[in-house]
Motif scaffolding. Structure first.
Motif, PDB file in Angstrom:
ATOM      1  N   GLY A 276       0.831  -1.202   0.000  1.00  0.00           N
ATOM      2  CA  GLY A 276       0.000   0.000   0.000  1.00  0.00           C
ATOM      3  C   GLY A 276       0.859   1.243   0.000  1.00  0.00           C
ATOM      4  O   GLY A 276       1.886   1.304   0.668  1.00  0.00           O
TER       5      GLY A 276
ATOM      6  N   CYS B 110      -0.491   9.563  -4.798  1.00  0.00           N
ATOM      7  CA  CYS B 110      -0.180   8.139  -4.748  1.00  0.00           C
ATOM      8  C   CYS B 110       0.810   7.807  -5.834  1.00  0.00           C
ATOM      9  O   CYS B 110       0.443   7.392  -6.918  1.00  0.00           O
TER      10      CYS B 110
ATOM     11  N   HIS C 244      -4.281   7.423  -7.430  1.00  0.00           N
ATOM     12  CA  HIS C 244      -5.165   6.508  -6.721  1.00  0.00           C
ATOM     13  C   HIS C 244      -6.021   5.701  -7.691  1.00  0.00           C
ATOM     14  O   HIS C 244      -6.440   6.208  -8.726  1.00  0.00           O
TER      15      HIS C 244
ATOM     16  N   VAL D  70      -8.005   3.923  -3.425  1.00  0.00           N
ATOM     17  CA  VAL D  70      -6.969   3.104  -2.801  1.00  0.00           C
ATOM     18  C   VAL D  70      -5.640   3.302  -3.524  1.00  0.00           C
ATOM     19  O   VAL D  70      -5.594   3.813  -4.648  1.00  0.00           O
ATOM     20  N   CYS D  71      -4.593   2.910  -2.833  1.00  0.00           N
ATOM     21  CA  CYS D  71      -3.266   3.012  -3.419  1.00  0.00           C
ATOM     22  C   CYS D  71      -2.515   1.710  -3.168  1.00  0.00           C
ATOM     23  O   CYS D  71      -2.555   1.171  -2.060  1.00  0.00           O
ATOM     24  N   VAL D  72      -1.903   1.221  -4.183  1.00  0.00           N
ATOM     25  CA  VAL D  72      -0.984   0.089  -4.038  1.00  0.00           C
ATOM     26  C   VAL D  72       0.105   0.271  -5.077  1.00  0.00           C
ATOM     27  O   VAL D  72      -0.156   0.694  -6.204  1.00  0.00           O
TER      28      VAL D  72
ATOM     29  N   GLN E 152      -3.507  -5.804   0.083  1.00  0.00           N
ATOM     30  CA  GLN E 152      -2.300  -4.986  -0.015  1.00  0.00           C
ATOM     31  C   GLN E 152      -2.586  -3.490  -0.057  1.00  0.00           C
ATOM     32  O   GLN E 152      -1.714  -2.689   0.245  1.00  0.00           O
ATOM     33  N   VAL E 153      -3.797  -3.098  -0.474  1.00  0.00           N
ATOM     34  CA  VAL E 153      -4.029  -1.676  -0.722  1.00  0.00           C
ATOM     35  C   VAL E 153      -4.076  -0.868   0.571  1.00  0.00           C
ATOM     36  O   VAL E 153      -4.391  -1.391   1.643  1.00  0.00           O
ATOM     37  N   ARG E 154      -3.767   0.392   0.440  1.00  0.00           N
ATOM     38  CA  ARG E 154      -4.020   1.345   1.517  1.00  0.00           C
ATOM     39  C   ARG E 154      -5.217   2.170   1.055  1.00  0.00           C
ATOM     40  O   ARG E 154      -5.207   2.753  -0.022  1.00  0.00           O
TER      41      ARG E 154
ATOM     42  N   HIS F 191      -7.357   5.289   0.946  1.00  0.00           N
ATOM     43  CA  HIS F 191      -7.145   6.728   1.190  1.00  0.00           C
ATOM     44  C   HIS F 191      -8.442   7.436   1.493  1.00  0.00           C
ATOM     45  O   HIS F 191      -8.460   8.439   2.199  1.00  0.00           O
TER      46      HIS F 191
END
Lengths: 81, 138
Positions: free
Chosen positions: A80, B28, B86, B99-101, B130-132, B134
């Motif tokens: 991430g 991102c 993103h 999301v960001c990966v 896995q993503v963050r 946002h």
């Protein structure tokens, strides 16, 4: 022809094999398959993910070399942001 | 056939520039943006082009994003930007989250789009692990 394509900083690196020649035991084709297996195992050990890609169908995750695949593409480890 | 060729050429020419511009304005993207070897960028664009249908190539070239339908959730679509930025997740036509990966090491821009597409199609659960996130709709 089957292909293993490894994504990297330098763009993808490709190893190709001729499925028909593999079936008849051609030494060069078998060597290409061994090389592809070695590279794929190394990539998976490093945390990469491998996908089987065939035209017209969604990609599918795999964990070993699939000689019937049109292409296998490895994606390096992700996180991430 | 001519349309397909034109879309491919457009993708190869426009994608690196679109990514460079977008990376400057997005939150991102890798903190380190290397100068890409032109050969690496071209190989990555060619790989991406190989993985996309004609419609997907045109969508990416025209609109700057690739829509990837969720294989697991009906009505969910991921909008992957042409490069850094993103990923927008739409559910029933509405933005549900961003999301960001990212790859742990730098990849040429075309490879990043291909990475998202492959992971969403082939391992959506792993991708979402896995993503963050946002932003998420409240």
């Amino acid at each position: 022809m089957g292909k293993l394509r490894v994504m990297s900083f330098h763009g993808d690196r490709t190893v190709a094999w001729d499925q028909q020649q593999v079936e008849v035991g051609d030494p060069e084709a078998l060597e290409a398959v061994r090389e592809a297996e070695r590279i794929l195992e190394e990539q998976l050990r490093r945390g990469a993910t491998a996908f089987r890609v065939d035209s017209g169908v969604p990609a599918r995750r795999i964990d070993r070399l699939d000689l019937e695949a049109q292409q296998i593409v490895t994606v390096p480890r992700v996180g991430g942001g | 056939m001519t349309g397909e060729l034109a879309a491919t050429v457009l993708l190869l020419l426009v994608l690196p520039a679109a990514i460079a511009i977008r990376a400057r304005w997005s939150g991102c993207y890798p903190s380190f943006t290397p100068q890409w070897d032109p050969g690496a960028a071209m190989r990555a664009s060619a790989l991406l082009s190989d993985l996309l249908s004609e419609g997907e190539r045109q969508q990416l070239a025209r609109y700057g994003f690739l829509a990837v339908p969720s294989p697991g959730v009906a009505g969910r679509v991921y909008r992957v930007p042409a490069g850094s930025g993103h990923v927008e997740v739409y559910e029933a036509g509405e933005l549900a989250m961003t999301v960001c990966v990212q790859p742990m090491g730098p990849l040429p821009p075309g490879d990043v789009v291909a990475m998202h597409k492959l992971m969403i199609e082939g391992d959506e659960e792993g991708y979402l692990e896995q993503v963050r996130v946002h932003w998420r709709r409240g």
